[in-house]
Design an enzyme around this catalytic site. Structure first.
Site, PDB file in Angstrom:
ATOM      1  N   GLY A  22       0.799  -1.215   0.000  1.00  6.77           N
ATOM      2  CA  GLY A  22       0.000   0.000   0.000  1.00  6.77           C
ATOM      3  C   GLY A  22       0.826   1.256   0.000  1.00  6.77           C
ATOM      4  O   GLY A  22       0.373   2.297  -0.442  1.00  6.77           O
ATOM      5  N   MET A  23       2.052   1.194   0.504  1.00  5.29           N
ATOM      6  CA  MET A  23       2.862   2.400   0.603  1.00  5.29           C
ATOM      7  C   MET A  23       3.691   2.647  -0.645  1.00  5.29           C
ATOM      8  O   MET A  23       4.145   3.748  -0.898  1.00  5.29           O
ATOM      9  CB  MET A  23       3.782   2.290   1.820  1.00  5.29           C
ATOM     10  CG  MET A  23       4.628   3.521   2.076  1.00  5.29           C
ATOM     11  SD  MET A  23       5.695   3.264   3.498  1.00  5.29           S
ATOM     12  CE  MET A  23       6.719   4.732   3.369  1.00  5.29           C
ATOM     13  N   GLY A  24       3.899   1.643  -1.443  1.00  2.00           N
ATOM     14  CA  GLY A  24       4.732   1.785  -2.629  1.00  2.00           C
ATOM     15  C   GLY A  24       5.591   0.556  -2.829  1.00  2.00           C
ATOM     16  O   GLY A  24       5.144  -0.564  -2.603  1.00  2.00           O
ATOM     17  N   ASP A 134      -0.413   0.654  13.437  1.00  2.44           N
ATOM     18  CA  ASP A 134      -0.548  -0.413  12.446  1.00  2.44           C
ATOM     19  C   ASP A 134       0.231  -1.654  12.894  1.00  2.44           C
ATOM     20  O   ASP A 134       0.864  -2.328  12.095  1.00  2.44           O
ATOM     21  CB  ASP A 134      -0.040   0.071  11.083  1.00  2.44           C
ATOM     22  CG  ASP A 134      -0.436  -0.879   9.956  1.00  2.44           C
ATOM     23  OD1 ASP A 134      -1.446  -1.587  10.112  1.00  2.44           O
ATOM     24  OD2 ASP A 134       0.271  -0.913   8.938  1.00  2.44           O
TER      25      ASP A 134
END
Length: 898
Positions: A22-24, A134
């Site tokens: 999701g972050m890259g 998270d």
């Protein structure tokens, strides 16, 4: 934007892609300046295009970079190139907890050990006002040495597009954690499944959200079951908000204290939830230290706290009464001990700080947080920095450099660098950066107590000089000129004197004198003349009126090495501490504390080179790594090591050098063996009080006892068809080699008498066993026998060693034996010899490995893929150690925090 291999972002060169999420995207990269691997997380283009969001992210990243803890993966910096924005982070090798949980639940002790380290990481962050947001198994790494590293601290907030505490449902399946595959339908949604109820509702969160996630993770480690599962985000959130928590899924042996802790962590109302993760850490501290709950015995049958209270209320009163009587008796005994006995002497506690070898000349910072040292671990002598709190080690200089000295304010390091015309003095910031040269042709240097000046020695052809300069360099002020050679200069704590050695000759006899020099007048005073037959190390001040140095009366080596304290004006030194060997450098670390370097003995694994000599090292550090065994595919080596404090099984991936612990029992586990299909490990363990054969999966899971020999069962092996386990026994009533079925049935004596160390051929039904058969030739022998009936089919004479020598191994063909012996010309050796039933093949043996001056072979392994050989060899190397609890030193120093 994807990065290609070889792309550079600042000093970081991309070497491999690790995954995306999701972050890259995440890449492995090498820091070309500090020669270390890092993780580079490239931010998505849509994210970097939002200037306001990016600026906020950078502010959050600056805050997160303040986290320095051994259980937290560090942030090193932000880099930008051609529109690509990337976060540079510590690269942590090893599986995630999520990957470990795919194999099922963890043992209670292992789960608590991991939970304890997670709690310590959260406690550090919460104290700095940082909430993870998270926490989940995919964000927790398990390193090979048993260390837990929590990843992506606070990045959920940093990635938040609105800067608030809420998160939309569409974002819940995403996370800063970068994974190899995206979330798929039917899988547990990583972030949503570990969210606290207040997060799921989109309301404000604080550190109690991390405590909820901590409870969810601990529950999953113990039960092997995900607490909240759903096929969609909505299903998962509904489970988080409403599903009843089934504590019956926990193992029956789960301590009562853990059950109560989980209930406190998993309260849906934040105000009723455990308020501080430190409280969880304290509970786990007690459990790991053996301070268990007195109600644990009934925990399995009285799961609910109310039931447990009703079932144990009156018996507990009896327990407290008995405890009170016992305490009274113990008090009387204790008082008698205090009044009528002498205090018990406790030896200093010594621990190793570096494990890679070639490390010496330690200098500890005044704040007790860092140790600088020189090491040639990577082939070049350079200055390294170790953070004592985290254990992290980084290269500070490029080299070749030596003799670091940390400044009094803990901001800079002095060091010497080799030059074409001598050795120059440099200064570098403790955080790294450009080095600055202060002076040329320097032998030894030290800071003034206020850090504003530097003193150094310069030895030239006409004379030696003691010189003082500003800590920024500049004009040199000569304090004194001497005829002898000067070395080991150290400034006194009050700034008035310098301590140094002067070496010269008196009546043609070489001599070394410890002298003190007055800075103001240049007056010298001889403190101690070293005996010509002695050895000694650098000297340091211990306050303003005494000095410390390491001393051995034996010039030839082998004599005892002592820490000596000499009070100025007294002719007699006082011995305070014994070193393993003569250190190069000693340094005070606080009252009763000392850092020093010393040669330590270790036993590591090495590859046998093609030319028949010892090649590359496979493991390192002052540990005892022995009894290696190749996996059938040749990719891993399992071995026995004491690096956990007792003997356990460890494995190392040959491609990555990642080391991982496989067994966690407090008993000794040793002598591993692989099954031919690679699905099982066998080893010998004394978990039941004596050694028996145990079997488990390749990662150590599902361990179970196989044999019931009753006295001793060791050196196990599994036949090629998996039908028989062969092992040795030292049972006086029935010694020799035994065989039994993998479930322990049909135990049968295969060879009776003084047989040991059986080795099963991977291709035939032959067994090689060392034997002390009482023959008069005083030679070790290895008998090759049939597995079916124990009939001897070949006799191998081991050259140059007495009877009952060491183990043998088979080559991949199953008909060629490798064994340990001695060569007339080359000393200790490994030999390779073909085996033909009924034929004397002793003359056909060949030398596989000759002796090495540095190494002594103890055990070895042979790959069944390509015949490669790894050996366990003893050798010596220099590392940095710390000793605490030495009486009589450092009284004037502030106490160092542990």
């Amino acid at each position: 934007m994807p990065l290609s291999i070889g792309t550079k972002l600042g000093p970081y060169e991309v070497t491999a892609k690790l995954g995306e999420g999701g972050m890259g995207e995440v890449y492995r990269a090498t820091d070309t300046r500090l020669k270390r691997d890092v993780a580079i997380k490239v931010l998505p283009e849509a994210f970097t295009a939002d200037k306001e969001r990016l600026a906020r992210f950078e502010r959050e990243a600056q805050l997160l970079a303040q986290l320095h803890h051994s259980n937290i993966a560090s942030i090193f910096g932000l880099e930008e190139k051609d529109g690509v924005r990337a976060l540079v982070m510590e690269l942590v090798d090893g599986p995630t907890l999520a990957e470990r949980l795919e194999r099922g639940p963890l043992a209670i002790d292992e789960a608590l050990s991991i939970a304890h380290q997670i709690a310590e990481a959260l406690e550090e962050a919460h104290e700095k006002g940082i909430v993870h947001r998270d926490l989940k198994p995919a964000n927790i790494k398990l390193t090979a040495d048993g260390k837990v590293k929590v990843l992506d601290f606070g990045l959920a907030k940093a990635m938040d597009p609105v800067g608030g505490a809420t998160t939309s449902a569409s974002q819940l399946s995403k996370s800063p954690t970068l994974i190899h595959a995206g979330t798929q339908l039917g899988m547990i949604l990583g972030t949503a499944a570990y969210m606290a109820p207040e997060q799921a509702r989109g309301t404000a969160v604080d550190k109690r959200a991390d405590i909820w996630a901590f409870g969810v993770v601990l529950y999953e480690m113990l039960s092997g079951t995900a607490l909240f599962a759903g096929e969609t985000v909505s299903d998962t959130l509904a489970s988080v908000l409403k599903n009843e928590i089934d504590f019956g899924q926990l193992p029956a042996a789960t301590p009562t204290a853990v059950r109560q802790l989980l209930r406190r962590c998993l309260e849906r109302k934040p105000k009723n939830r455990l308020h501080d993760i430190a409280d969880a850490r304290i509970v786990i501290d007690d459990l790991l230290a053996g301070r268990s709950d007195t109600q644990d015995a009934v925990a399995a049958t009285h799961d609910h706290p109310q039931h447990a209270a009703r079932g144990t209320a009156w018996p507990m009163r009896l327990v407290w009464l008995a405890a009170g009587l016992a305490l009274g008796a113990l008090t009387v005994v204790a008082l008698r001990g205090i009044l009528f006995s002498t205090p018990t002497y406790r030896p200093p506690l010594v621990r190793t700080l570096t494990y890679s070898g070639g490390s010496e000349w330690p200098s500890i910072s005044a704040d007790g947080k860092n140790v600088a040292f020189q090491s040639d671990r990577d082939g070049t002598s350079r200055i390294w920095l170790k953070q004592l709190a985290t254990g992290e080690e980084v290269a500070l200089t490029e080299g070749p450099d030596r003799q670091p000295r940390i400044s009094p304010d803990s901001s800079s390091v002095l060091f010497l660098r080799a030059a074409d015309d001598g050795t120059d003095l440099f200064r570098v910031p403790l955080v790294g950066g450009e080095s600055r040269r202060l002076a040329r042709n320097v032998i030894s240097a030290d800071w003034s107590p206020d850090g504003k000046r530097v003193v150094f020695a310069r030895n030239e052809s006409d004379a030696s000089r003691l010189i003082v300069i500003s800590s920024d360099g500049g004009t040199e002020q000569v304090i004194v000129k001497r005829e002898g050679r000067l070395d080991s200069v150290t400034w006194s704590p009050d700034g008035t004197r310098v301590l140094m050695y002067e070496a010269g000759r008196v009546n043609t006899i070489a001599t070394t004198v410890l002298v003190a020099v007055e800075i103001a007048s240049g007056t010298t005073r001889e403190l101690f003349r070293m005996p010509a037959s002695s050895r000694f190390s650098t000297a340091i001040w211990d306050g303003n009126d005494a000095v410390l140095y390491a001393f051995s009366p034996s010039q030839a080596g082998g004599g005892q090495v002592l820490l000596q304290r000499l009070t100025i004006g007294s002719p007699t030194p006082q011995s305070l501490f014994s070193f393993p060997s003569l250190p190069v450098r000693i340094g005070l670390a606080g009252p009763g504390s000392l850092v020093f370097d010393t040669v330590s003995n270790r036993q590591n694994l090495f590859e046998v080179a093609a030319n028949g000599t010892i090649g590359r090292a496979l493991t390192g550090g002052p540990t005892t790594d022995r009894q290696p065994a190749f996996s059938p595919d040749g990719r891993r080596v399992v071995f026995t090591s004491d690096r956990s404090g007792n003997l356990d099984l460890w494995s190392i991936e040959l491609s990555t050098r990642a080391v991982r612990r496989l067994t966690f029992d407090v008993a000794d586990d040793w002598d591993p063996h692989w099954s031919i299909d690679g699905k099982h490990l066998l080893w010998s363990s004394n978990r039941g009080g004596h050694f028996e054969v145990w079997m488990a999966e390749p990662d150590g899971a599902g361990a179970q006892q196989v044999t019931s020999n009753g006295v001793d069962a060791e050196n196990p092996g599994l036949s090629a068809d998996g039908a028989w386990i062969v092992y040795s026994s030292a049972n006086p009533a029935a010694p020799g080699i035994w065989k039994a079925r993998p479930d322990g049935r049909d135990a049968t004596h295969l060879l009776r008498g003084a047989y040991s160390l059986p080795e099963l051929s991977p291709r035939t039904n032959w067994v090689a066993a060392s034997v002390n058969d009482g023959s008069s030739d005083n030679q070790a022998r290895i008998h090759i026998v049939r597995l079916e009936d124990g009939a001897v089919i070949a006799d191998v004479i081991v050259p140059g060693l007495p009877r009952n020598a060491g183990r043998s191994r088979w080559m991949p063909d199953g008909k060629t034996l490798v064994f340990y012996g001695a060569d007339k010309l080359r000393g200790q050796a490994l030999f390779r010899q073909p085996i033909v039933p009924g034929v004397n093949t002793n003359a056909q043996r060949e030398l596989l490995l000759g002796s090495d001056d540095k190494l002594q072979v103890e055990s070895f392994a042979v790959s069944q893929v390509d015949g490669r050989v790894f050996v366990s060899s003893g050798w010596s190397e220099t590392d940095v150690l710390m000793a605490d609890g030495i009486p009589g030193i450092g009284a004037s120093l502030p106490k160092r925090e542990p």
